[in-house]
Design a protein around this motif. Structure first.
Motif, short mmCIF file in Angstrom:
data_model
loop_
_atom_site.label_atom_id
_atom_site.label_comp_id
_atom_site.label_asym_id
_atom_site.label_seq_id
_atom_site.Cartn_x
_atom_site.Cartn_y
_atom_site.Cartn_z
N ASP A 215 -23.95 42.13 -27.00
CA ASP A 215 -24.01 43.44 -26.47
C ASP A 215 -24.51 44.51 -27.42
N PHE A 216 -25.17 45.50 -26.95
CA PHE A 216 -26.08 46.27 -28.14
C PHE A 216 -26.27 47.57 -27.22
N TYR A 217 -26.09 48.66 -27.81
CA TYR A 217 -25.90 50.07 -27.20
C TYR A 217 -26.05 51.18 -28.41
N ILE A 218 -27.00 52.01 -27.91
CA ILE A 218 -27.19 53.21 -28.77
C ILE A 218 -27.10 54.48 -27.70
N ALA A 219 -26.25 55.50 -28.16
CA ALA A 219 -25.87 56.62 -27.08
C ALA A 219 -27.42 57.03 -26.50
N GLN B 203 -31.30 57.22 -28.37
CA GLN B 203 -32.33 56.04 -28.04
C GLN B 203 -33.79 56.43 -28.50
N ARG B 204 -34.35 55.46 -29.12
CA ARG B 204 -35.90 55.62 -29.55
C ARG B 204 -35.88 56.49 -30.69
N HIS B 205 -35.06 56.48 -31.62
CA HIS B 205 -35.08 57.25 -32.97
C HIS B 205 -35.02 56.67 -34.05
N GLY B 206 -34.98 54.95 -33.82
CA GLY B 206 -34.83 54.08 -34.92
C GLY B 206 -33.25 53.64 -35.40
N TYR B 207 -32.39 54.21 -34.68
CA TYR B 207 -31.12 53.78 -34.90
C TYR B 207 -30.67 52.28 -34.53
N GLY B 208 -31.26 52.20 -33.47
CA GLY B 208 -31.04 50.63 -33.02
C GLY B 208 -31.73 49.46 -34.04
N LEU B 209 -32.83 49.85 -34.68
CA LEU B 209 -33.19 49.17 -35.68
C LEU B 209 -32.45 49.24 -36.93
N GLU B 210 -31.90 50.25 -37.48
CA GLU B 210 -31.03 50.35 -38.40
C GLU B 210 -30.02 49.28 -38.27
N TYR C 123 -30.39 35.42 -27.17
CA TYR C 123 -30.00 36.99 -26.58
C TYR C 123 -29.46 36.73 -25.06
N ASP C 124 -28.17 37.24 -24.93
CA ASP C 124 -27.37 36.90 -23.73
C ASP C 124 -27.78 37.94 -22.75
N ARG C 125 -28.70 37.60 -21.78
CA ARG C 125 -29.01 38.52 -20.46
C ARG C 125 -29.90 39.79 -21.19
N PRO C 126 -30.69 39.85 -21.79
CA PRO C 126 -31.29 40.93 -22.46
C PRO C 126 -31.75 41.75 -21.59
N SER C 127 -31.75 43.22 -21.72
CA SER C 127 -32.13 44.27 -20.90
C SER C 127 -33.65 44.46 -21.39
N PRO C 128 -34.39 45.10 -20.35
CA PRO C 128 -35.90 45.08 -20.39
C PRO C 128 -35.99 46.15 -21.86
N LYS C 129 -35.02 46.97 -22.24
CA LYS C 129 -35.21 47.86 -23.41
C LYS C 129 -34.83 46.95 -24.64
N LEU C 130 -34.21 46.19 -24.55
CA LEU C 130 -33.84 45.20 -25.67
C LEU C 130 -35.04 44.23 -25.67
N LEU C 131 -35.51 43.64 -24.82
CA LEU C 131 -36.98 42.85 -24.88
C LEU C 131 -38.06 43.52 -25.42
N SER C 132 -38.28 45.00 -25.23
CA SER C 132 -39.32 45.55 -25.53
C SER C 132 -38.89 46.07 -27.28
N PHE C 133 -37.63 46.01 -27.52
CA PHE C 133 -37.17 46.43 -28.90
C PHE C 133 -37.64 45.18 -29.71
N GLU D 272 -39.85 42.98 -29.36
CA GLU D 272 -41.15 42.79 -29.41
C GLU D 272 -41.96 43.72 -30.34
N LYS D 273 -41.42 45.29 -30.38
CA LYS D 273 -42.10 46.16 -31.22
C LYS D 273 -41.56 45.74 -32.43
N HIS D 274 -40.33 45.61 -32.79
CA HIS D 274 -39.88 45.49 -34.17
C HIS D 274 -39.94 43.95 -34.87
N TYR D 275 -39.99 42.98 -33.92
CA TYR D 275 -40.00 41.76 -34.60
C TYR D 275 -41.04 40.72 -34.06
N1 ACO Z 1 -37.40 52.16 -22.54
C1 ACO Z 1 -38.11 51.32 -23.01
N2 ACO Z 1 -38.00 50.69 -24.31
C2 ACO Z 1 -36.89 51.24 -25.15
C3 ACO Z 1 -36.17 52.36 -24.52
C4 ACO Z 1 -36.59 52.77 -23.35
N3 ACO Z 1 -35.87 53.74 -22.80
N4 ACO Z 1 -35.24 52.78 -25.47
C5 ACO Z 1 -35.78 51.72 -26.46
N5 ACO Z 1 -36.81 50.90 -26.38
C6 ACO Z 1 -37.39 49.93 -27.20
C7 ACO Z 1 -39.02 50.25 -27.16
O1 ACO Z 1 -39.61 49.10 -27.77
C8 ACO Z 1 -38.90 51.32 -28.31
O2 ACO Z 1 -39.94 51.33 -29.19
P1 ACO Z 1 -41.05 52.61 -28.35
O3 ACO Z 1 -40.29 53.91 -28.48
O4 ACO Z 1 -42.20 52.62 -29.51
O5 ACO Z 1 -41.39 52.37 -27.11
C9 ACO Z 1 -37.98 50.64 -29.58
O6 ACO Z 1 -36.70 49.98 -28.49
C10 ACO Z 1 -37.22 51.84 -30.23
O7 ACO Z 1 -36.45 51.38 -31.21
P2 ACO Z 1 -35.31 51.80 -31.84
O8 ACO Z 1 -35.27 53.40 -31.87
O9 ACO Z 1 -34.83 51.15 -33.09
O10 ACO Z 1 -34.36 51.45 -30.70
P3 ACO Z 1 -32.99 52.03 -30.02
O11 ACO Z 1 -32.24 53.10 -31.22
O12 ACO Z 1 -33.32 53.16 -28.79
O13 ACO Z 1 -31.91 50.71 -29.60
C11 ACO Z 1 -31.20 49.61 -27.45
C12 ACO Z 1 -32.48 50.20 -28.80
C13 ACO Z 1 -30.13 49.17 -28.16
C14 ACO Z 1 -31.88 48.83 -26.83
C15 ACO Z 1 -31.40 51.10 -26.93
O14 ACO Z 1 -32.45 51.48 -26.45
C16 ACO Z 1 -30.23 50.94 -25.91
O15 ACO Z 1 -29.08 51.28 -25.94
N6 ACO Z 1 -30.51 50.83 -24.51
C17 ACO Z 1 -29.51 50.85 -23.51
C18 ACO Z 1 -28.54 49.65 -23.42
C19 ACO Z 1 -29.36 48.39 -23.53
O16 ACO Z 1 -30.23 48.06 -22.66
N7 ACO Z 1 -28.84 47.39 -24.34
C20 ACO Z 1 -29.07 46.11 -24.74
C21 ACO Z 1 -28.35 45.37 -23.69
S1 ACO Z 1 -28.70 43.45 -23.59
C22 ACO Z 1 -27.79 42.68 -24.83
O17 ACO Z 1 -27.23 43.42 -25.37
C23 ACO Z 1 -27.86 41.32 -24.91
#
Ligand code: ACO
Length: 191
Positions: free
Chosen positions: A117-121, A125-132, A150-160, A162-165
């Motif tokens: 599980d992974f969540y940023i308010a 989101q998209r401020h680098g806190y997930g990466l930290e 990765y358990d059932r990763p969301s599209p946002k996690l897959l994008s994360f 790809e971008k960071h790693y």
């Molecule tokens: N749409 C698409 N990609 C996103 C989004 C979004 N709204 N938010 C973050 N990302 C990805 C992108 O690759 C983004 O890079 P970009 O802005 O250049 O496109 C990158 O993450 C940004 O990195 P951070 O700022 O470090 O990430 P963030 O602090 O947003 O944390 C997280 C990433 C945890 C996935 C967050 O977006 C989130 O909480 N999302 C909602 C919940 C979720 O989907 N959690 C994952 C569940 S699956 C699991 O836990 C196994």
């Protein structure tokens, strides 16, 4: 996420590591009131994460954390809410026994560290806190992201990922877990 109590009193560090003992700072173990507030924080984070992923039930709660051998990394902003602090998000990991398919479709039994599980308010989101948070966990666990599942990763996690790693090539599985090509690299029993 703001709460009607002092976050800084419960979580003394910017990133706290929690396990089944539900203890954060040195005070929580001896203060039932702080432990109750800590449980409220975890329950609310779990609900917010489930909502963000459109899940019907929360994957994370205080009671689940107490019964499963998982670890939860919690990120706070100690400065906000007039100095009481706010919670920015969390990352939960744990080992799972998995039956996976390698690139050749051969079954591999493994017990990798999994992102559960992974969540940023939303507003943060998209401020680098997930990466930290993620980088902190990688260092704490001494693991490479490509060696994790990765358990059932969301599209946002897959994008994360790809971008960071640069994790792009996932190896198709028959369960809900996603692993990438690096997972099988130099692993005994598969090449
Ligand atoms: N749409 C698409 N990609 C996103 C989004 C979004 N709204 N938010 C973050 N990302 C990805 C992108 O690759 C983004 O890079 P970009 O802005 O250049 O496109 C990158 O993450 C940004 O990195 P951070 O700022 O470090 O990430 P963030 O602090 O947003 O944390 C997280 C990433 C945890 C996935 C967050 O977006 C989130 O909480 N999302 C909602 C919940 C979720 O989907 N959690 C994952 C569940 S699956 C699991 O836990 C196994």
């Amino acid at each position: 996420m703001e709460f009607p109590f002092d976050i800084n009193q419960i979580f003394t560090e910017r990133i706290s590591v929690l396990d089944q003992n539900l203890v954060a700072g040195r005070w929580t173990a001896r203060r039932p009131d702080l432990q109750a507030n800590l449980a409220t924080v975890i329950d609310e984070l779990g609900k917010a994460s489930a909502k963000a992923q459109q899940l019907t039930a929360a994957v994370t709660s205080a009671s689940k954390l107490q019964t499963q051998r998982h670890q939860l990394y919690l990120l706070k902003d100690g400065e906000s809410s007039g100095g009481r602090g706010a919670v920015m998000g969390f990352l939960k990991v744990g080992h799972k026994k998995l039956f996976l398919l390698d690139r050749q479709g051969v079954h591999v039994e493994a017990e990798p560290l999994c992102v559960l599980d992974f969540y940023i308010a939303e507003n943060l989101q998209r401020h680098g806190y997930g990466l930290e948070l993620f980088n902190f966990m990688l260092q704490h666990k001494n693991v490479e992201p490509g060696r994790m599942a990765y358990d059932r990763p969301s599209p946002k996690l897959l994008s994360f990922l790809e971008k960071h790693y640069s994790l792009t090539q996932n190896v198709p599985q028959v369960n809900n877990f996603v692993v990438f090509e690096d997972f099988f690299f130099n692993r005994a029993g598969s090449a």
